[in-house]
Design a protein around this motif. Structure first.
Motif, PDB file in Angstrom:
ATOM      1  N   THR A  61       0.810  -1.213   0.000  1.00 35.85           N
ATOM      2  CA  THR A  61       0.000   0.000   0.000  1.00 35.85           C
ATOM      3  C   THR A  61       0.846   1.267   0.000  1.00 35.85           C
ATOM      4  N   ILE A  64       1.278   3.345  -3.092  1.00 33.95           N
ATOM      5  CA  ILE A  64       0.242   4.324  -3.431  1.00 33.95           C
ATOM      6  C   ILE A  64       0.309   5.496  -2.464  1.00 33.95           C
ATOM      7  N   THR A  73      -2.137  14.689  -4.089  1.00 33.79           N
ATOM      8  CA  THR A  73      -1.634  13.334  -4.279  1.00 33.79           C
ATOM      9  C   THR A  73      -0.238  13.203  -3.680  1.00 33.79           C
ATOM     10  N   PRO A  76       5.026   9.644  -5.379  1.00 32.62           N
ATOM     11  CA  PRO A  76       5.226   8.191  -5.364  1.00 32.62           C
ATOM     12  C   PRO A  76       6.596   7.809  -4.810  1.00 32.62           C
ATOM     13  N   ALA A 148      -5.935  11.545  -8.173  1.00 32.46           N
ATOM     14  CA  ALA A 148      -5.428  10.520  -9.087  1.00 32.46           C
ATOM     15  C   ALA A 148      -6.231   9.230  -8.910  1.00 32.46           C
ATOM     16  N   LEU A 149      -6.459   8.522 -10.003  1.00 34.66           N
ATOM     17  CA  LEU A 149      -7.295   7.328  -9.968  1.00 34.66           C
ATOM     18  C   LEU A 149      -6.746   6.278  -9.012  1.00 34.66           C
ATOM     19  N   HIS A 150      -5.409   6.154  -8.944  1.00 32.35           N
ATOM     20  CA  HIS A 150      -4.846   5.115  -8.077  1.00 32.35           C
ATOM     21  C   HIS A 150      -5.125   5.369  -6.600  1.00 32.35           C
ATOM     22  N   GLU A 151      -5.435   6.629  -6.214  1.00 28.80           N
ATOM     23  CA  GLU A 151      -5.742   6.919  -4.822  1.00 28.80           C
ATOM     24  C   GLU A 151      -7.042   6.246  -4.392  1.00 28.80           C
ATOM     25  N   ILE A 153      -7.878   3.377  -5.072  1.00 25.58           N
ATOM     26  CA  ILE A 153      -7.607   1.957  -4.807  1.00 25.58           C
ATOM     27  C   ILE A 153      -7.124   1.736  -3.378  1.00 25.58           C
ATOM     28  N   TYR A 154      -6.560   2.772  -2.758  1.00 28.73           N
ATOM     29  CA  TYR A 154      -5.939   2.583  -1.439  1.00 28.73           C
ATOM     30  C   TYR A 154      -6.894   1.976  -0.416  1.00 28.73           C
TER      31      TYR A 154
END
Length: 390
Positions: A61, A64, A73, A76, A148-151, A153-154
């Motif tokens: 995790t 992310i 955001t 990374p 951001a889209l990947h956030e 997912i967290y």
């Protein structure tokens, strides 16, 4: 402290069986601080009562980064950075937890190997509208700030951690409530008994406003030397004293309630209470007696204006004359590791925070006489940065 739902925790406890208590920490920096220790110490209480503690090192995790409480955001991290940080987390966490009663796992073991089909199935258990209800996402969305889209997912991945370890209780700061409740939702969807969410207050940092965080540079690290730990704790505002006693000290609830009462009826002595608090926390993380030693060093430096014994020593040859025959102090301070840049050094000088042999340098005096420097000369920047020439 918030327990959601309290009735379910009571029901779990009434079974008379040890519960699995879960806490996840993402190794986004090398050090743990007193803010991290708040849930860790609550976990230790569960251990002492016979329950099972699972500490999840979030090396998956962390790639992310938890968006909780963020208005942008996170930058990374590379896998190499995360793994390097993860190596230090376990030893630091064991300053609080009982190593013999702690199960340590790394969520990268199951997250990094996840197949696309498994990931899609996992994501199908959540919807965007629900995730946008999350306070920090909602604020950023309504303010037109980037998400951001990947956030998104967290919280899904953190919820999956609970499924893997079959958590009965998950702990976190009170900014983690959405993530913890997502774990309940996913466990229910996977036909597991849902976990109970137990959140603890966020420790306010040394600046008195923001939560304690490495990124805000307002933290007290668990591995800070005792002298530094003591000095930092003496810098907290009077208003924070009761919170630090309640969340960071070893005092009982009744003793902390008595301190709250002193502040309420205006009989408290903030200075002495801070000294006692700093001693208590130094003893907790450095052993009995460390607090008194750190206090003695603090008094020698700040009450009697004595020079610390263990300050860094630098070669006198670093002192260079300018064409005008004096010394550009701002540049020398960078050479002596007292400032990271000449700009920072100039700001320290302008704020009256720079002394040569105990004498404050006047504001705007960026160049000083060459004759001020000889073997044994001390230069001080701020309260805790020193250098000696030899």
């Amino acid at each position: 402290m918030q327990i959601v739902p309290l009735e379910e925790l009571k029901a779990k406890l009434q079974k008379g069986e040890p519960l699995t208590i879960k806490l996840g920490v993402d190794p986004t920096s090398p050090d743990l601080h007193l803010g991290h220790a708040v849930p860790l110490r609550k976990m230790r209480q569960f251990q002492d009562l016979g329950h099972k503690v699972t500490l999840i090192i979030g090396n998956g995790t962390a790639l992310i980064g938890d968006p909780s409480g963020r208005d942008s955001t996170r930058p990374p991290l590379t896998e190499e950075q995360v793994e390097a940080n993860a190596q230090t987390y376990v030893s630091q966490a064991m300053k609080v937890l009982d190593p013999q009663k702690t199960t340590i796992v790394h969520n990268g073991d199951w997250l990094k190997s996840m197949q696309l089909g498994d990931m899609l199935d996992l994501m199908s258990k959540f919807n965007v509208a629900r995730i946008l209800e999350r306070e920090d996402f909602h604020k950023r969305y309504t303010n037109g700030q980037s998400i951001a889209l990947h956030e998104f997912i967290y919280p899904v991945l953190q919820a999956y951690d609970s499924v893997v370890v079959k958590a009965d209780v998950e702990m976190g700061g009170n900014d983690q409530i959405f993530n913890l409740l997502a774990g309940r939702d996913l466990m229910r969807a996977q036909d597991l008994e849902p976990q109970v969410a137990l959140t603890v207050p966020l420790l306010v940092g040394l600046d008195g406003t923001k939560k304690m965080s490495k990124s805000y540079k307002n933290y007290v690290g668990l591995t800070d030397p005792a002298d530094d730990m003591y000095g930092k704790l003496m810098s907290i505002t009077d208003e924070l004293i009761p919170m630090y006693y309640r969340l960071c000290s070893t005092l009982s609830v009744d003793e902390v309630d008595a301190i709250d009462a002193q502040f309420a009826n205006h009989t408290a002595d903030p200075y002495e209470l801070k000294r006692s608090l700093a001693r208590n926390i130094c003893d907790l993380y450095h052993g009995q007696g460390a607090g008194l030693s750190a206090q003695a060093a603090f008094d020698a430096q700040f009450k009697r204006n004595e020079v610390p014994e263990d300050i860094a020593t630098f070669d006198l040859g670093l002192v260079e004359k300018t064409d005008e025959g004096d010394v550009y102090l701002a540049k020398l301070m960078v050479e002596l590791k007292l400032a990271t840049s000449t700009g920072e050094a100039r700001r320290l000088i302008d704020g009256g925070g720079v002394k040569i042999n105990g004498v404050a340098v006047e504001a705007k005096q960026y160049s000083v006489a060459f004759d001020l420097f000889s073997a044994g000369t001390t230069v001080q920047a701020g309260k805790r940065r020193w250098a000696r020439l030899a």
